[in-house]
Design an enzyme around this catalytic site. Sequence first.
Site, PDB file in Angstrom:
ATOM      1  N   HIS A  50       0.793  -1.224   0.000  1.00 15.37           N
ATOM      2  CA  HIS A  50       0.000   0.000   0.000  1.00 15.37           C
ATOM      3  C   HIS A  50       0.828   1.279   0.000  1.00 15.37           C
ATOM      4  CE1 HIS A  50       0.919  -0.248   4.283  1.00 15.37           C
ATOM      5  NE2 HIS A  50       0.629   1.029   4.368  1.00 15.37           N
TER       6      HIS A  50
HETATM    7  C1  UD1 Z   1      -2.064   5.702   5.750  1.00 13.37           C
HETATM    8  C2  UD1 Z   1      -0.765   6.195   6.339  1.00 13.37           C
HETATM    9  C3  UD1 Z   1       0.294   5.123   6.201  1.00 13.37           C
HETATM   10  C4  UD1 Z   1      -0.171   3.809   6.761  1.00 13.37           C
HETATM   11  C5  UD1 Z   1      -1.512   3.426   6.170  1.00 13.37           C
HETATM   12  C6  UD1 Z   1      -2.015   2.207   6.878  1.00 13.37           C
HETATM   13  C7  UD1 Z   1      -0.306   8.609   6.172  1.00 13.37           C
HETATM   14  C8  UD1 Z   1       0.487   9.638   5.465  1.00 13.37           C
HETATM   15  N1  UD1 Z   1      -0.273   7.385   5.634  1.00 13.37           N
HETATM   16  O1  UD1 Z   1      -1.877   5.535   4.348  1.00 13.37           O
HETATM   17  O2  UD1 Z   1       1.451   5.528   6.901  1.00 13.37           O
HETATM   18  O3  UD1 Z   1       0.778   2.841   6.467  1.00 13.37           O
HETATM   19  O4  UD1 Z   1      -2.451   4.500   6.360  1.00 13.37           O
HETATM   20  O5  UD1 Z   1      -2.987   1.508   6.214  1.00 13.37           O
HETATM   21  O6  UD1 Z   1      -0.903   8.895   7.176  1.00 13.37           O
HETATM   22  N2  UD1 Z   1      -9.409   4.911   1.790  1.00 13.37           N
HETATM   23  C9  UD1 Z   1     -10.636   4.299   1.761  1.00 13.37           C
HETATM   24  N3  UD1 Z   1     -11.183   3.908   2.940  1.00 13.37           N
HETATM   25  C10 UD1 Z   1     -10.599   4.117   4.140  1.00 13.37           C
HETATM   26  C11 UD1 Z   1      -9.359   4.755   4.165  1.00 13.37           C
HETATM   27  C12 UD1 Z   1      -8.769   5.149   2.979  1.00 13.37           C
HETATM   28  O7  UD1 Z   1     -11.203   4.077   0.708  1.00 13.37           O
HETATM   29  O8  UD1 Z   1     -11.169   3.737   5.180  1.00 13.37           O
HETATM   30  C13 UD1 Z   1      -8.778   5.293   0.507  1.00 13.37           C
HETATM   31  C14 UD1 Z   1      -9.069   6.730   0.101  1.00 13.37           C
HETATM   32  O9  UD1 Z   1      -9.232   6.764  -1.266  1.00 13.37           O
HETATM   33  C15 UD1 Z   1      -7.792   7.449   0.474  1.00 13.37           C
HETATM   34  C16 UD1 Z   1      -6.734   6.374   0.286  1.00 13.37           C
HETATM   35  O10 UD1 Z   1      -7.366   5.154   0.629  1.00 13.37           O
HETATM   36  O11 UD1 Z   1      -7.559   8.585  -0.303  1.00 13.37           O
HETATM   37  C17 UD1 Z   1      -5.507   6.574   1.148  1.00 13.37           C
HETATM   38  O12 UD1 Z   1      -5.849   6.744   2.531  1.00 13.37           O
HETATM   39  P1  UD1 Z   1      -4.906   7.637   3.480  1.00 13.37           P
HETATM   40  O13 UD1 Z   1      -5.368   7.561   4.876  1.00 13.37           O
HETATM   41  O14 UD1 Z   1      -4.743   9.002   2.907  1.00 13.37           O
HETATM   42  O15 UD1 Z   1      -3.498   6.983   3.332  1.00 13.37           O
HETATM   43  P2  UD1 Z   1      -3.085   5.462   3.361  1.00 13.37           P
HETATM   44  O16 UD1 Z   1      -2.529   5.100   2.047  1.00 13.37           O
HETATM   45  O17 UD1 Z   1      -4.203   4.660   3.919  1.00 13.37           O
HETATM   46  N1  UDP Z   2      -3.666  -5.683   8.732  1.00 11.80           N
HETATM   47  C1  UDP Z   2      -4.893  -6.323   8.776  1.00 11.80           C
HETATM   48  N2  UDP Z   2      -5.508  -6.669   7.611  1.00 11.80           N
HETATM   49  C2  UDP Z   2      -4.956  -6.439   6.404  1.00 11.80           C
HETATM   50  C3  UDP Z   2      -3.691  -5.798   6.351  1.00 11.80           C
HETATM   51  C4  UDP Z   2      -3.077  -5.413   7.534  1.00 11.80           C
HETATM   52  O1  UDP Z   2      -5.406  -6.605   9.862  1.00 11.80           O
HETATM   53  O2  UDP Z   2      -5.570  -6.788   5.387  1.00 11.80           O
HETATM   54  C5  UDP Z   2      -3.062  -5.268  10.007  1.00 11.80           C
HETATM   55  C6  UDP Z   2      -1.703  -5.892  10.308  1.00 11.80           C
HETATM   56  O3  UDP Z   2      -1.726  -6.256  11.660  1.00 11.80           O
HETATM   57  C7  UDP Z   2      -0.735  -4.759  10.070  1.00 11.80           C
HETATM   58  C8  UDP Z   2      -1.555  -3.550  10.458  1.00 11.80           C
HETATM   59  O4  UDP Z   2      -2.848  -3.880   9.982  1.00 11.80           O
HETATM   60  O5  UDP Z   2       0.424  -4.828  10.845  1.00 11.80           O
HETATM   61  C9  UDP Z   2      -1.090  -2.240   9.933  1.00 11.80           C
HETATM   62  O6  UDP Z   2      -1.095  -2.306   8.605  1.00 11.80           O
HETATM   63  P1  UDP Z   2      -0.695  -1.381   7.433  1.00 11.80           P
HETATM   64  O7  UDP Z   2       0.123  -2.245   6.604  1.00 11.80           O
HETATM   65  O8  UDP Z   2      -1.944  -0.819   6.904  1.00 11.80           O
HETATM   66  O9  UDP Z   2       0.129  -0.129   8.001  1.00 11.80           O
HETATM   67  P2  UDP Z   2       1.665   0.166   8.301  1.00 11.80           P
HETATM   68  O10 UDP Z   2       2.069  -0.682   9.436  1.00 11.80           O
HETATM   69  O11 UDP Z   2       2.446  -0.075   7.058  1.00 11.80           O
HETATM   70  O12 UDP Z   2       1.679   1.605   8.640  1.00 11.80           O
END
Ligand code: UD1
Ligand code: UDP
Length: 357
Positions: A200
Amino acid sequence: MVGARPNYMKVAAVMRAAGRTPGIRQVLVHTGQHYDAAMNDVFFADLGLPEPDHHLGVGSGSQAEQTAKVMLHFEPVLKNERPDRVVVVGDVNSTVAAAMVAVKEGVPVDHVEAGLRSFDRGMPEEVNRIVTDAIADELYTHSPEAREHLRREGRAEESIHFVGNVMIDALDQHLAAARGRRAIEALGLSPRGYALATLHRPSNVDAPAMLAELIEILGEVARALPVVFPLHPRTRARIEAAEREGLRLPEGLLLSPPRGYLDFLQLLDGARVVLTDSGGVQEETTALGVPCLTLRENTERPITCLVGSNVLVGRDRTRIARELERALAGPERRGERPPLWDGHAAERIVAVWAGRL
Ligand code: UD1
Ligand code: UDP
């Protein structure tokens, strides 16, 4: 404060330990950075987190928009609640935004998971880490190099507390329940009979050429064994867009929505090998000893490679093929747990408070 998926486990561990200590009133604030049922609700249920006392409803947006919205909506809540301290975890936008608001209001900030550095400022998380660590009052670390980074950046020795890894507190607490789930069976798979992949990071999934290359790499892995691939919403959106432009998904990839925590933990624990760009997953595979190949050029968690089961492979196909072969030929579990990744990190944080409160 919680905001995004990796925050839930860490905050659940801290709240559990704090809840066992008399005299601490806890107020949970959710920024709403993540909001889908599969990215949020299931974690509250699986981890036994209470309903947030305040929900800021921030949602998605650009980096600046999301960070600014958290700040705007958190400020009145903080002024109203006037806590003795604000606890933030990890490195997401919600983390740095809440820390900035609290520090300017004169409320002490505790940063859990401080001192991690990838030295790659192209990652939004690296900027969040540097800023949060520069302004937080107490810094809780989970690996030795974190202290060195913080000291080099001028943080005082007394503010740094090596407590261990709260992510692994949650893992240890929930592993038995996870092992009782039916996520592996429901896919028609058996333990050690599949690989698990998560991707991601914007640097991996946002550019179509990079995404296509990584999908191809997973396709190559799938020639050896099925690849379970739960999709983060960012990744799902990018794959769907690429498919509209002609991307063909290779055979053997088992795509699904994001998994809940317990199901994911079972899939992780049962995997023969894991391929990921996640921070949390690098730590969890190390705690479980499951071989992990990290599809990134750098990691802010080098201890998972030094001591644990992780290998940084970047996107170098020869390297990936070699490490995959090594993992498949090698033992099912490898490496060791780093010091203090023992399930008691949150208790140590609360012990630090007790010395001060
Ligand atoms: C964020 C964090 C990242 C973390 C990740 C965990 C920042 C800068 N990034 O990245 O460090 O590893 O979360 O998963 O804070 N979206 C949905 N539904 C949701 C949430 C997000 O559809 O519930 C979609 C939206 O289109 C959104 C995109 O995912 O624009 C990205 O979400 P965002 O929270 O901006 O960043 P992540 O890539 O999730
Ligand atoms: N995780 C989960 N389901 C998924 C992917 C991740 O439960 O499909 C959990 C897993 O425990 C992971 C945590 O979510 O360590 C955080 O995940 P993510 O990779 O989104 O964030 P990051 O640690 O890279 O910020």
